[in-house]
Design a protein around this motif. Structure first.
Motif, PDB file in Angstrom:
ATOM      1  N   ALA A 144      20.267 -81.145  -9.526  1.00  0.00           N
ATOM      2  CA  ALA A 144      21.002 -79.885  -9.652  1.00  0.00           C
ATOM      3  C   ALA A 144      21.996 -79.702  -8.522  1.00  0.00           C
ATOM      4  N   LEU A 145      21.605 -80.092  -7.304  1.00  0.00           N
ATOM      5  CA  LEU A 145      22.498 -79.910  -6.161  1.00  0.00           C
ATOM      6  C   LEU A 145      22.007 -80.729  -4.983  1.00  0.00           C
ATOM      7  N   PHE A 146      22.921 -80.939  -4.044  1.00  0.00           N
ATOM      8  CA  PHE A 146      22.639 -81.619  -2.787  1.00  0.00           C
ATOM      9  C   PHE A 146      22.898 -80.652  -1.642  1.00  0.00           C
ATOM     10  N   MET A 147      22.080 -80.750  -0.587  1.00  0.00           N
ATOM     11  CA  MET A 147      22.303 -79.930   0.600  1.00  0.00           C
ATOM     12  C   MET A 147      22.304 -80.829   1.828  1.00  0.00           C
ATOM     13  N   GLY A 148      23.250 -80.585   2.741  1.00  0.00           N
ATOM     14  CA  GLY A 148      23.313 -81.394   3.952  1.00  0.00           C
ATOM     15  C   GLY A 148      24.231 -80.784   4.986  1.00  0.00           C
ATOM     16  N   ASP A 149      24.201 -81.357   6.179  1.00  0.00           N
ATOM     17  CA  ASP A 149      25.092 -80.926   7.260  1.00  0.00           C
ATOM     18  C   ASP A 149      26.148 -81.976   7.552  1.00  0.00           C
ATOM     19  N   ASN A 150      26.084 -83.098   6.834  1.00  0.00           N
ATOM     20  CA  ASN A 150      26.963 -84.239   7.046  1.00  0.00           C
ATOM     21  C   ASN A 150      27.519 -84.643   5.684  1.00  0.00           C
ATOM     22  N   LEU A 151      28.790 -84.954   5.613  1.00  0.00           N
ATOM     23  CA  LEU A 151      29.394 -85.269   4.317  1.00  0.00           C
ATOM     24  C   LEU A 151      28.715 -86.449   3.630  1.00  0.00           C
ATOM     25  N   ASN A 152      28.190 -87.394   4.394  1.00  0.00           N
ATOM     26  CA  ASN A 152      27.508 -88.534   3.785  1.00  0.00           C
ATOM     27  C   ASN A 152      26.207 -88.149   3.094  1.00  0.00           C
ATOM     28  N   ASP A 153      25.764 -86.909   3.278  1.00  0.00           N
ATOM     29  CA  ASP A 153      24.581 -86.428   2.567  1.00  0.00           C
ATOM     30  C   ASP A 153      24.866 -86.201   1.085  1.00  0.00           C
ATOM     31  N   PHE A 154      26.147 -86.182   0.713  1.00  0.00           N
ATOM     32  CA  PHE A 154      26.521 -85.808  -0.642  1.00  0.00           C
ATOM     33  C   PHE A 154      26.948 -86.978  -1.518  1.00  0.00           C
ATOM     34  N   SER A 155      27.774 -87.846  -0.979  1.00  0.00           N
ATOM     35  CA  SER A 155      28.373 -88.888  -1.812  1.00  0.00           C
ATOM     36  C   SER A 155      28.959 -89.976  -0.933  1.00  0.00           C
ATOM     37  N   ASN A 156      29.025 -91.198  -1.467  1.00  0.00           N
ATOM     38  CA  ASN A 156      29.666 -92.277  -0.730  1.00  0.00           C
ATOM     39  C   ASN A 156      31.179 -92.157  -0.705  1.00  0.00           C
ATOM     40  N   ASP A 157      31.726 -91.180  -1.415  1.00  0.00           N
ATOM     41  CA  ASP A 157      33.153 -90.868  -1.257  1.00  0.00           C
ATOM     42  C   ASP A 157      33.469 -90.542   0.197  1.00  0.00           C
ATOM     43  N   PHE A 158      32.452 -90.078   0.923  1.00  0.00           N
ATOM     44  CA  PHE A 158      32.670 -89.625   2.294  1.00  0.00           C
ATOM     45  C   PHE A 158      32.315 -90.678   3.341  1.00  0.00           C
ATOM     46  N   LYS A 159      32.060 -91.908   2.916  1.00  0.00           N
ATOM     47  CA  LYS A 159      31.839 -92.991   3.876  1.00  0.00           C
ATOM     48  C   LYS A 159      33.209 -93.500   4.318  1.00  0.00           C
ATOM     49  N   THR A 160      33.776 -92.804   5.257  1.00  0.00           N
ATOM     50  CA  THR A 160      35.149 -93.055   5.694  1.00  0.00           C
ATOM     51  C   THR A 160      35.181 -93.456   7.168  1.00  0.00           C
ATOM     52  N   GLU A 161      36.302 -94.038   7.584  1.00  0.00           N
ATOM     53  CA  GLU A 161      36.458 -94.502   8.952  1.00  0.00           C
ATOM     54  C   GLU A 161      37.318 -93.581   9.809  1.00  0.00           C
ATOM     55  N   SER A 162      38.060 -92.687   9.179  1.00  0.00           N
ATOM     56  CA  SER A 162      39.001 -91.853   9.925  1.00  0.00           C
ATOM     57  C   SER A 162      38.990 -90.436   9.384  1.00  0.00           C
ATOM     58  N   PHE A 163      39.534 -89.526  10.179  1.00  0.00           N
ATOM     59  CA  PHE A 163      39.655 -88.146   9.728  1.00  0.00           C
ATOM     60  C   PHE A 163      40.595 -88.058   8.526  1.00  0.00           C
ATOM     61  N   THR A 164      41.659 -88.821   8.523  1.00  0.00           N
ATOM     62  CA  THR A 164      42.615 -88.791   7.408  1.00  0.00           C
ATOM     63  C   THR A 164      41.926 -89.136   6.103  1.00  0.00           C
ATOM     64  N   GLU A 165      41.076 -90.168   6.122  1.00  0.00           N
ATOM     65  CA  GLU A 165      40.333 -90.549   4.926  1.00  0.00           C
ATOM     66  C   GLU A 165      39.335 -89.465   4.531  1.00  0.00           C
ATOM     67  N   SER A 166      38.709 -88.847   5.517  1.00  0.00           N
ATOM     68  CA  SER A 166      37.758 -87.766   5.238  1.00  0.00           C
ATOM     69  C   SER A 166      38.449 -86.578   4.588  1.00  0.00           C
ATOM     70  N   TYR A 167      39.637 -86.221   5.095  1.00  0.00           N
ATOM     71  CA  TYR A 167      40.373 -85.095   4.515  1.00  0.00           C
ATOM     72  C   TYR A 167      40.725 -85.381   3.056  1.00  0.00           C
ATOM     73  N   ALA A 168      41.105 -86.632   2.769  1.00  0.00           N
ATOM     74  CA  ALA A 168      41.439 -87.012   1.392  1.00  0.00           C
ATOM     75  C   ALA A 168      40.214 -86.909   0.490  1.00  0.00           C
ATOM     76  N   ALA A 169      39.050 -87.318   1.016  1.00  0.00           N
ATOM     77  CA  ALA A 169      37.821 -87.228   0.234  1.00  0.00           C
ATOM     78  C   ALA A 169      37.436 -85.780  -0.028  1.00  0.00           C
ATOM     79  N   ILE A 170      37.668 -84.924   0.952  1.00  0.00           N
ATOM     80  CA  ILE A 170      37.411 -83.495   0.756  1.00  0.00           C
ATOM     81  C   ILE A 170      38.287 -82.938  -0.359  1.00  0.00           C
ATOM     82  N   GLU A 171      39.559 -83.272  -0.350  1.00  0.00           N
ATOM     83  CA  GLU A 171      40.462 -82.793  -1.400  1.00  0.00           C
ATOM     84  C   GLU A 171      40.008 -83.269  -2.774  1.00  0.00           C
ATOM     85  N   LYS A 172      39.576 -84.513  -2.845  1.00  0.00           N
ATOM     86  CA  LYS A 172      39.116 -85.073  -4.115  1.00  0.00           C
ATOM     87  C   LYS A 172      37.899 -84.322  -4.652  1.00  0.00           C
TER      88      LYS A 172
END
Length: 275
Positions: free
Chosen positions: A196-224
């Protein structure tokens, strides 16, 4: 030795005279991990003392309850319903460990963290116990997918049980074994459950979309994934640590205290008043 003695005498005389303000010297004989740990004071004080922290935590679990109810009411599948939560800084609060590091001349280590896990003294995040038990009492099951290492299993298990959390057993408590990647564990849950849902304090708690190396990549994953926050992804506040900190250091966690402080400050966008 002579140069060191002269340097020490010069600093001492200057401080006694009180006429010159010395800048911090950029080497680890002056700027230590004890100095770096001073930067934990404000975030740790906010977590432990502020009413705002408690309000944000309750807000997250209230929202999670709404989303769980909405999911359950409209569910037409034939699997069991589950929720997936991280442990640290999501359902349990480890700020006492962070507070302990302050005034110490070393940073986080597996040795001291293992002792903290064994002690089993983490406290419940505000609202966590009520929400997790609500899920268990209303047809759902709780899976704890955490990157605590399996060496901390018994201390973690006992800690969660003593806090009154449900589903604390070998099937539902999924610690890190060979990899910090949570996706295989998420897929294991999905074999028999719909989440039903995921809860976490770190973006990697939610999806591998957020396994990123830079802030720029993280921002893009957030937008997605922006439409999933507050619906399928429920975020908890953690200003003390996380994967975001590694990005500050270009993932060079072994940097010195001086280097880490400088890299942290290099990411700040400061106002410059007109002269």
């Amino acid at each position: 030795m002579l140069c060191s003695t002269v340097r020490t005498l010069t600093i001492s005389l200057t401080l006694l005279a009180g006429s010159i303000s010395l800048p911090a010297l950029a080497d680890d004989t002056i700027y230590t991990y004890k100095d770096l740990n001073e930067q934990l004071v404000l975030s740790t004080a906010w977590t432990q003392a502020s009413a705002e922290f408690r309000a944000l935590s309750y807000q997250a679990f209230n929202l999670a309850k709404m989303q769980f109810d909405a999911y359950s009411d409209s569910y037409t599948g034939n699997k069991k319903i589950a929720i997936v939560v991280d442990a640290d800084e999501t359902v349990i609060d480890n700020s006492a460990y962070q507070a302990w590091l302050i005034d110490k001349d070393f940073g986080f280590s597996n040795a001291t963290w293992n002792k903290w896990m064994d002690a089993g003294e983490a406290t419940a995040m505000p609202g966590a116990k009520g929400f997790l038990n609500y899920v268990a009492q209303n047809g759902g099951e709780v899976f704890y997918i955490t990157n605590r290492k399996v060496i901390g299993l018994e201390g973690t298990r006992q800690n969660l049980i003593e806090l009154g959390f449900p589903n604390v057993d070998d099937a539902h408590l999924m610690l890190k074994t060979s990899t910090s990647d949570k996706e295989p564990r998420r897929q294991t849950v999905l074999e028999n459950y719909d989440i039903a849902l995921f809860m976490g304090d770190n973006l990697n708690d939610f999806s591998n979309d957020f396994k990123t190396e830079s802030f720029t990549e993280s921002y893009a994953a957030i937008e997605k994934n922006k439409d999933l926050f507050g619906t399928q992804f429920i975020m908890l506040p953690n200003p003390a640590y996380g994967d975001w900190e590694g990005k500050l250091y270009n993932n060079h966690w072994g940097a010195s205290a001086t280097e880490k402080s400088q890299m942290r400050k290099s990411h700040l966008h400061a106002w410059e008043p007109n002269e």
